[in-house]
Design a protein around this motif. Structure first.
Motif, short mmCIF file in Angstrom:
data_model
loop_
_atom_site.label_atom_id
_atom_site.label_comp_id
_atom_site.label_asym_id
_atom_site.label_seq_id
_atom_site.Cartn_x
_atom_site.Cartn_y
_atom_site.Cartn_z
N PRO A 16 36.16 65.75 52.74
CA PRO A 16 35.24 65.59 51.60
C PRO A 16 34.01 64.77 51.92
O PRO A 16 32.91 65.08 51.44
CB PRO A 16 36.11 64.89 50.55
CG PRO A 16 37.51 65.27 50.90
CD PRO A 16 37.54 65.37 52.40
N GLU A 17 34.16 63.74 52.73
CA GLU A 17 33.01 62.89 53.06
C GLU A 17 31.95 63.66 53.85
O GLU A 17 30.77 63.28 53.86
CB GLU A 17 33.47 61.68 53.88
CG GLU A 17 34.31 60.69 53.10
CD GLU A 17 35.79 61.03 53.11
OE1 GLU A 17 36.60 60.16 52.77
OE2 GLU A 17 36.16 62.19 53.45
N LEU A 18 32.35 64.74 54.52
CA LEU A 18 31.40 65.54 55.29
C LEU A 18 30.91 66.76 54.51
O LEU A 18 29.86 67.31 54.81
CB LEU A 18 32.06 66.04 56.59
CG LEU A 18 32.66 65.00 57.52
CD1 LEU A 18 33.28 65.68 58.72
CD2 LEU A 18 31.62 63.99 57.96
N ALA A 19 31.68 67.16 53.51
CA ALA A 19 31.39 68.41 52.81
C ALA A 19 30.34 68.27 51.72
O ALA A 19 29.74 69.26 51.30
CB ALA A 19 32.67 68.98 52.21
N ALA A 20 30.14 67.05 51.22
CA ALA A 20 29.16 66.80 50.15
C ALA A 20 29.45 67.70 48.95
O ALA A 20 30.55 67.71 48.44
CB ALA A 20 27.74 67.00 50.68
N SER A 21 28.50 68.53 48.55
CA SER A 21 28.66 69.34 47.34
C SER A 21 29.73 70.41 47.49
O SER A 21 30.21 70.96 46.49
CB SER A 21 27.33 70.00 46.98
OG SER A 21 26.89 70.84 48.02
N GLN A 60 44.84 56.80 70.64
CA GLN A 60 43.40 56.99 70.52
C GLN A 60 42.96 57.05 69.05
O GLN A 60 43.71 57.47 68.17
CB GLN A 60 42.98 58.27 71.21
CG GLN A 60 43.26 58.30 72.69
CD GLN A 60 42.45 57.26 73.44
OE1 GLN A 60 41.24 57.17 73.27
NE2 GLN A 60 43.12 56.47 74.25
N SER A 61 41.73 56.67 68.82
CA SER A 61 41.08 56.85 67.52
C SER A 61 39.70 57.44 67.76
O SER A 61 39.20 57.45 68.88
CB SER A 61 40.97 55.52 66.77
OG SER A 61 40.16 54.60 67.48
N GLY A 62 39.10 57.94 66.70
CA GLY A 62 37.79 58.56 66.84
C GLY A 62 37.00 58.49 65.55
O GLY A 62 37.44 57.89 64.57
N THR A 63 35.84 59.12 65.55
CA THR A 63 34.97 59.10 64.38
C THR A 63 34.29 60.46 64.22
O THR A 63 34.00 61.13 65.22
CB THR A 63 33.91 58.00 64.48
OG1 THR A 63 32.99 58.13 63.39
CG2 THR A 63 33.14 58.07 65.79
N PHE A 64 34.02 60.82 62.97
CA PHE A 64 33.26 62.03 62.67
C PHE A 64 31.76 61.76 62.67
O PHE A 64 31.00 62.57 62.11
CB PHE A 64 33.68 62.58 61.30
CG PHE A 64 34.96 63.37 61.31
CD1 PHE A 64 34.98 64.69 61.71
CD2 PHE A 64 36.15 62.78 60.91
CE1 PHE A 64 36.16 65.43 61.71
CE2 PHE A 64 37.34 63.50 60.89
CZ PHE A 64 37.34 64.83 61.30
N ALA A 65 31.32 60.68 63.29
CA ALA A 65 29.90 60.34 63.28
C ALA A 65 29.04 61.49 63.82
O ALA A 65 27.93 61.72 63.35
CB ALA A 65 29.65 59.07 64.09
N GLY A 66 29.55 62.21 64.80
CA GLY A 66 28.81 63.33 65.36
C GLY A 66 28.63 64.48 64.38
O GLY A 66 27.82 65.38 64.62
N TYR A 67 29.36 64.43 63.28
CA TYR A 67 29.26 65.47 62.25
C TYR A 67 28.58 64.93 61.00
O TYR A 67 28.61 65.58 59.96
CB TYR A 67 30.65 66.03 61.93
CG TYR A 67 31.25 66.73 63.13
CD1 TYR A 67 31.02 68.07 63.35
CD2 TYR A 67 32.02 66.02 64.05
CE1 TYR A 67 31.55 68.71 64.46
CE2 TYR A 67 32.55 66.65 65.15
CZ TYR A 67 32.31 67.99 65.36
OH TYR A 67 32.84 68.62 66.47
N GLY A 68 27.99 63.74 61.10
CA GLY A 68 27.15 63.25 60.03
C GLY A 68 27.62 62.02 59.30
O GLY A 68 26.83 61.38 58.59
N VAL A 69 28.92 61.64 59.42
CA VAL A 69 29.44 60.48 58.71
C VAL A 69 30.37 59.71 59.65
O VAL A 69 31.23 60.30 60.30
CB VAL A 69 30.22 60.89 57.44
CG1 VAL A 69 30.82 59.67 56.76
CG2 VAL A 69 29.32 61.64 56.47
N ASP A 70 30.19 58.40 59.70
CA ASP A 70 31.04 57.57 60.57
C ASP A 70 32.38 57.32 59.89
O ASP A 70 32.71 56.21 59.48
CB ASP A 70 30.33 56.25 60.88
CG ASP A 70 31.12 55.40 61.88
OD1 ASP A 70 32.02 55.95 62.56
OD2 ASP A 70 30.85 54.19 61.97
#
Length: 228
Positions: A16-21, A60-70
């Motif tokens: 949801p944090e990446l999908a916006a509307s 390991q952990s990671g982030t969706f920062a490369g897709y627009g949101v950290d």
């Protein structure tokens, strides 16, 4: 022992944090993904595709920062605080794990998209042997997409010939048809992961359950559960 296999897309747009509307529009897909993954036990092995073979350990952990949101995700409760560079299939695995079973531990097996069907199915057979030798139940999470050319706005452009390809893939996943998965063309983005699934299961699962099939934004997504 292999207990259950959950099949979900590798789509960042589910988050949801990446999908916006689009978050509301994709609620049905998200709920199906969560329902599939909730069938898994505490130990997960996720299977996805990438540019090269790789094993991502549960620490390991990671982030969706490369897709627009950290947005931070982790593969286990005790994962490293500092995010590393994780492939998309591992990021989606961590996000799903955090939503449905935060105490689970997930290892991610990334298989190169260059593998031919024989190499992919052989990888699945070897993974099954490894799982059968493990103590306790192990669940497998297949993280893969279908074709990305199903409608004019699709990211891969529109190819009408891909529509029956996606329908055949959806039917194979819904019916547990491993032979059909072995025959998938390279146009299927997650082809290798699905062929690893075929090798993992062998002739057919005991049962298969479809939870979702659809193509929002022109990309084929499927969620379901196989019982070996």
């Amino acid at each position: 022992m292999l207990s259950v296999i959950a099949i979900v897309p590798s789509a960042p747009v589910m988050v949801p944090e990446l999908a916006a509307s689009a978050a509301t529009e994709l609620a049905e897909l998200r709920e199906a993904v969560f329902a599939a993954a909730s069938a898994l036990p505490q130990r997960w092995i996720a299977v996805g595709v990438g540019p090269a073979d790789r094993v991502v350990d549960p620490g390991q952990s990671g982030t969706f920062a490369g897709y627009g949101v950290d947005l931070r995700v982790a593969l286990s409760p005790g994962a490293a605080d500092a995010p590393g560079e994780l492939p998309l299939c591992a990021l989606v695995t961590g996000w799903v794990r955090g939503r449905v079973n935060p105490q689970a531990r997930a290892e991610v097996r990334v298989y190169s998209t260059d593998h031919d069907p024989d190499a992919a199915t052989d990888g699945g057979r070897r993974l099954r042997t490894e799982i059968d030798d493990a103590d306790g139940p192990v669940g497998v999470l297949i993280v893969a997409d279908g074709v990305h050319t199903l409608t004019p706005p699709a990211p891969g452009g529109y190819d009408p010939d891909s529509v029956p390809v996606q329908a055949a893939l959806d039917d194979a996943l819904a019916d547990g048809d491993t032979a059909a998965l072995v025959r998938l063309p390279r146009a299927v983005l997650g082809r290798v992961a699905y062929q690893v699934l075929a090798g993992l299961v062998g002739q057919a699962p005991r049962s298969a359950k479809e939870l979702y099939r659809g193509a929002p934004y022109g990309v084929g997504y499927f969620a379901g559960v196989w019982f070996p």
